[in-house]
Design a protein around this motif. Structure first.
Motif, PDB file in Angstrom:
ATOM      1  N   ASP A 160      59.034  55.139  78.102  1.00  0.00           N
ATOM      2  CA  ASP A 160      58.007  54.523  79.062  1.00  0.00           C
ATOM      3  C   ASP A 160      58.187  53.125  79.569  1.00  0.00           C
ATOM      4  O   ASP A 160      57.323  52.568  80.172  1.00  0.00           O
ATOM      5  CB  ASP A 160      56.549  54.961  78.648  1.00  0.00           C
ATOM      6  N   CYS A 161      59.290  52.862  79.368  1.00  0.00           N
ATOM      7  CA  CYS A 161      59.733  51.325  79.752  1.00  0.00           C
ATOM      8  C   CYS A 161      60.290  51.476  81.073  1.00  0.00           C
ATOM      9  O   CYS A 161      60.867  52.388  81.315  1.00  0.00           O
ATOM     10  CB  CYS A 161      60.524  50.654  78.721  1.00  0.00           C
ATOM     11  N   ASP A 162      60.111  50.070  81.980  1.00  0.00           N
ATOM     12  CA  ASP A 162      60.545  50.188  83.321  1.00  0.00           C
ATOM     13  C   ASP A 162      62.161  50.876  83.413  1.00  0.00           C
ATOM     14  O   ASP A 162      62.302  51.689  84.342  1.00  0.00           O
ATOM     15  CB  ASP A 162      60.870  48.830  83.987  1.00  0.00           C
ATOM     16  N   GLU A 163      62.939  50.226  82.628  1.00  0.00           N
ATOM     17  CA  GLU A 163      64.417  50.846  82.792  1.00  0.00           C
ATOM     18  C   GLU A 163      64.599  52.410  82.591  1.00  0.00           C
ATOM     19  O   GLU A 163      65.180  53.059  83.334  1.00  0.00           O
ATOM     20  CB  GLU A 163      65.578  50.351  81.890  1.00  0.00           C
ATOM     21  N   THR A 164      64.132  52.962  81.595  1.00  0.00           N
ATOM     22  CA  THR A 164      64.464  54.419  81.165  1.00  0.00           C
ATOM     23  C   THR A 164      63.320  55.011  82.081  1.00  0.00           C
ATOM     24  O   THR A 164      63.975  56.408  82.577  1.00  0.00           O
ATOM     25  CB  THR A 164      63.835  54.618  79.948  1.00  0.00           C
ATOM     26  N   VAL A 165      62.323  54.619  82.658  1.00  0.00           N
ATOM     27  CA  VAL A 165      61.526  55.547  83.645  1.00  0.00           C
ATOM     28  C   VAL A 165      62.359  55.799  85.060  1.00  0.00           C
ATOM     29  O   VAL A 165      62.359  57.004  85.379  1.00  0.00           O
ATOM     30  CB  VAL A 165      60.134  54.798  84.131  1.00  0.00           C
ATOM     31  N   CYS A 166      63.125  54.958  85.454  1.00  0.00           N
ATOM     32  CA  CYS A 166      63.704  55.093  86.767  1.00  0.00           C
ATOM     33  C   CYS A 166      64.647  56.193  86.533  1.00  0.00           C
ATOM     34  O   CYS A 166      65.027  56.910  87.275  1.00  0.00           O
ATOM     35  CB  CYS A 166      64.468  53.897  87.260  1.00  0.00           C
ATOM     36  N   ASN A 167      65.445  56.031  85.337  1.00  0.00           N
ATOM     37  CA  ASN A 167      66.547  57.070  85.032  1.00  0.00           C
ATOM     38  C   ASN A 167      66.033  58.408  84.741  1.00  0.00           C
ATOM     39  O   ASN A 167      66.367  59.665  85.447  1.00  0.00           O
ATOM     40  CB  ASN A 167      67.209  56.785  83.752  1.00  0.00           C
ATOM     41  N   ARG A 168      64.717  58.571  84.303  1.00  0.00           N
ATOM     42  CA  ARG A 168      64.204  59.908  83.947  1.00  0.00           C
ATOM     43  C   ARG A 168      63.799  60.418  85.390  1.00  0.00           C
ATOM     44  O   ARG A 168      64.019  61.746  85.574  1.00  0.00           O
ATOM     45  CB  ARG A 168      62.516  59.550  82.960  1.00  0.00           C
ATOM     46  N   LEU A 169      63.409  59.667  86.368  1.00  0.00           N
ATOM     47  CA  LEU A 169      62.824  60.190  87.547  1.00  0.00           C
ATOM     48  C   LEU A 169      64.065  60.868  88.291  1.00  0.00           C
ATOM     49  O   LEU A 169      64.151  61.872  88.876  1.00  0.00           O
ATOM     50  CB  LEU A 169      62.224  59.235  88.326  1.00  0.00           C
ATOM     51  N   GLU A 170      65.221  60.204  88.179  1.00  0.00           N
ATOM     52  CA  GLU A 170      66.457  60.471  88.482  1.00  0.00           C
ATOM     53  C   GLU A 170      66.959  61.790  88.051  1.00  0.00           C
ATOM     54  O   GLU A 170      67.421  62.775  88.730  1.00  0.00           O
ATOM     55  CB  GLU A 170      67.560  59.289  88.508  1.00  0.00           C
ATOM     56  N   VAL A 171      66.933  61.799  86.639  1.00  0.00           N
ATOM     57  CA  VAL A 171      67.407  63.137  86.006  1.00  0.00           C
ATOM     58  C   VAL A 171      66.474  64.230  86.548  1.00  0.00           C
ATOM     59  O   VAL A 171      66.903  65.249  86.708  1.00  0.00           O
ATOM     60  CB  VAL A 171      67.120  62.651  84.642  1.00  0.00           C
ATOM     61  N   TYR A 172      65.246  63.901  86.732  1.00  0.00           N
ATOM     62  CA  TYR A 172      64.287  64.852  87.060  1.00  0.00           C
ATOM     63  C   TYR A 172      64.743  65.334  88.551  1.00  0.00           C
ATOM     64  O   TYR A 172      64.950  66.829  88.567  1.00  0.00           O
ATOM     65  CB  TYR A 172      62.919  64.503  87.234  1.00  0.00           C
ATOM     66  N   ARG A 173      65.011  64.585  89.284  1.00  0.00           N
ATOM     67  CA  ARG A 173      65.310  64.915  90.545  1.00  0.00           C
ATOM     68  C   ARG A 173      66.761  65.846  90.788  1.00  0.00           C
ATOM     69  O   ARG A 173      66.777  66.979  91.450  1.00  0.00           O
ATOM     70  CB  ARG A 173      65.745  63.946  91.548  1.00  0.00           C
ATOM     71  N   LYS A 174      67.734  65.356  89.920  1.00  0.00           N
ATOM     72  CA  LYS A 174      68.884  66.062  89.929  1.00  0.00           C
ATOM     73  C   LYS A 174      68.921  67.439  89.098  1.00  0.00           C
ATOM     74  O   LYS A 174      69.321  68.370  89.649  1.00  0.00           O
ATOM     75  CB  LYS A 174      69.848  65.246  89.345  1.00  0.00           C
ATOM     76  N   ASN A 175      68.217  67.548  87.891  1.00  0.00           N
ATOM     77  CA  ASN A 175      68.106  68.523  87.100  1.00  0.00           C
ATOM     78  C   ASN A 175      67.007  69.743  87.191  1.00  0.00           C
ATOM     79  O   ASN A 175      67.063  70.743  87.188  1.00  0.00           O
ATOM     80  CB  ASN A 175      68.309  68.392  85.751  1.00  0.00           C
ATOM     81  N   THR A 176      65.718  69.194  87.469  1.00  0.00           N
ATOM     82  CA  THR A 176      64.580  69.835  87.379  1.00  0.00           C
ATOM     83  C   THR A 176      63.978  70.288  88.754  1.00  0.00           C
ATOM     84  O   THR A 176      63.409  71.576  88.806  1.00  0.00           O
ATOM     85  CB  THR A 176      63.728  69.331  86.371  1.00  0.00           C
ATOM     86  N   LEU A 177      64.157  69.320  89.824  1.00  0.00           N
ATOM     87  CA  LEU A 177      63.450  69.871  90.956  1.00  0.00           C
ATOM     88  C   LEU A 177      63.877  71.169  91.489  1.00  0.00           C
ATOM     89  O   LEU A 177      63.174  71.733  92.135  1.00  0.00           O
ATOM     90  CB  LEU A 177      63.918  68.716  92.196  1.00  0.00           C
ATOM     91  N   PRO A 178      65.395  71.624  91.255  1.00  0.00           N
ATOM     92  CA  PRO A 178      65.762  72.968  91.720  1.00  0.00           C
ATOM     93  C   PRO A 178      64.780  74.243  91.351  1.00  0.00           C
ATOM     94  O   PRO A 178      64.686  75.200  91.878  1.00  0.00           O
ATOM     95  CB  PRO A 178      67.119  73.039  91.391  1.00  0.00           C
ATOM     96  N   LEU A 179      64.167  73.902  90.073  1.00  0.00           N
ATOM     97  CA  LEU A 179      63.203  74.769  89.769  1.00  0.00           C
ATOM     98  C   LEU A 179      61.955  75.258  90.568  1.00  0.00           C
ATOM     99  O   LEU A 179      61.459  76.367  90.523  1.00  0.00           O
ATOM    100  CB  LEU A 179      62.590  74.649  88.203  1.00  0.00           C
ATOM    101  N   ILE A 180      61.874  74.375  91.335  1.00  0.00           N
ATOM    102  CA  ILE A 180      60.697  74.666  92.205  1.00  0.00           C
ATOM    103  C   ILE A 180      61.079  75.732  93.255  1.00  0.00           C
ATOM    104  O   ILE A 180      60.365  76.869  93.379  1.00  0.00           O
ATOM    105  CB  ILE A 180      60.369  73.342  93.125  1.00  0.00           C
ATOM    106  N   ASP A 181      62.211  75.582  93.919  1.00  0.00           N
ATOM    107  CA  ASP A 181      62.805  76.846  94.561  1.00  0.00           C
ATOM    108  C   ASP A 181      62.992  78.068  93.821  1.00  0.00           C
ATOM    109  O   ASP A 181      62.814  79.080  94.257  1.00  0.00           O
ATOM    110  CB  ASP A 181      64.130  76.581  95.316  1.00  0.00           C
TER     111      ASP A 181
END
Ligand code: AMP
Length: 210
Positions: A160-181
């Motif tokens: 939950d530190c600044d640097e890792t949070v940005c990466n987690r959001l990026e990883v979410y967009r790339k890998n997990t967002l497609p699950l909405i469709d």
């Protein structure tokens, strides 16, 4: 009432909080892969040692490790148990594997704007014992640094530190967002606005579950 529920949404969207409330009020078993992995890290288990590096950098733990972990948990459930999957699946491969084990009847997507997520995550404080979460500004514990529910000392997750949070959001967009469709195509997706008062969000969540 829906019985097999997947919680979707980016890190910090409130999946843990809403999942925990559903479990407390409505008796669901909540299975959180993140909580299981953190526990494995704390206990020095082999799974924890394999997963820690990925978790600390905000990357996803490899699918095969996660899928095996969930299969094992699912096999221990009594038939007919209501289950909430929190933080799983995070990839289409995981979603396919889950679908082979169990028929999901609701994918509940918590929608929160990106700018709010960073603030929520970096100011989040978590309880390692009962998994309750607090926020330094919006949802302070009654006593600083202590869990309201079980009295354990709160901590800030390593990721939950600044640097890792940005990466987690990026990883979410790339890998997990497609699950909405993915779940929309299956006709079981419900999106709930995840911003606002916690109880108001929970009321909408309960409505979706009924
Ligand atoms: P969470 O508590 O759900 O935010 O998860 C914390 C971290 O655990 C993630 O950033 C990943 O490194 C790992 N993790 C949790 N669930 C999964 C999953 N389903 N697939 C891959 N990695 C996961």
């Amino acid at each position: 009432m829906k019985s097999k529920i997947v919680l979707l949404g980016p890190p910090g969207s409130g999946k843990g909080t809403q999942g925990e409330k559903l479990s407390e009020e409505m008796g669901y078993v909540r299975l959180s892969t993140g909580d299981m992995l953190r526990e494995a890290v704390r206990n020095g288990a082999e799974l924890g040692m394999k997963a820690k590096g990925y978790m600390d950098s905000g990357a996803l733990v490899p699918n095969d490790l996660i899928i095996d972990l969930m299969k094992e948990k699912i096999s221990t459930l009594e038939p007919g148990t209501g289950v909430i999957f929190d933080g799983f699946p995070r990839t289409v491969e995981q979603a396919d594997a889950l679908g082979e084990q169990i028929e999901i009847d609701l994918a509940l997507n918590l929608d929160v704007a990106d700018c709010e997520l960073v603030e929520r995550l970096t100011k989040r404080r978590s309880c390692p014992e009962c998994h309750c979460v607090f926020h330094l500004t919006h949802n302070k514990p009654r006593q600083e640094g202590v869990c309201d529910k079980c009295g354990s000392p709160l901590y800030q997750r390593d990721d939950d530190c600044d640097e890792t949070v940005c990466n987690r959001l990026e990883v979410y967009r790339k890998n997990t967002l497609p699950l909405i469709d993915y779940y929309e195509r299956k006709g079981i997706l419900v999106t709930v606005e995840g911003t606002g008062k916690m109880d108001e969000i929970f009321a909408k969540v309960k409505e979706a579950v009924r």
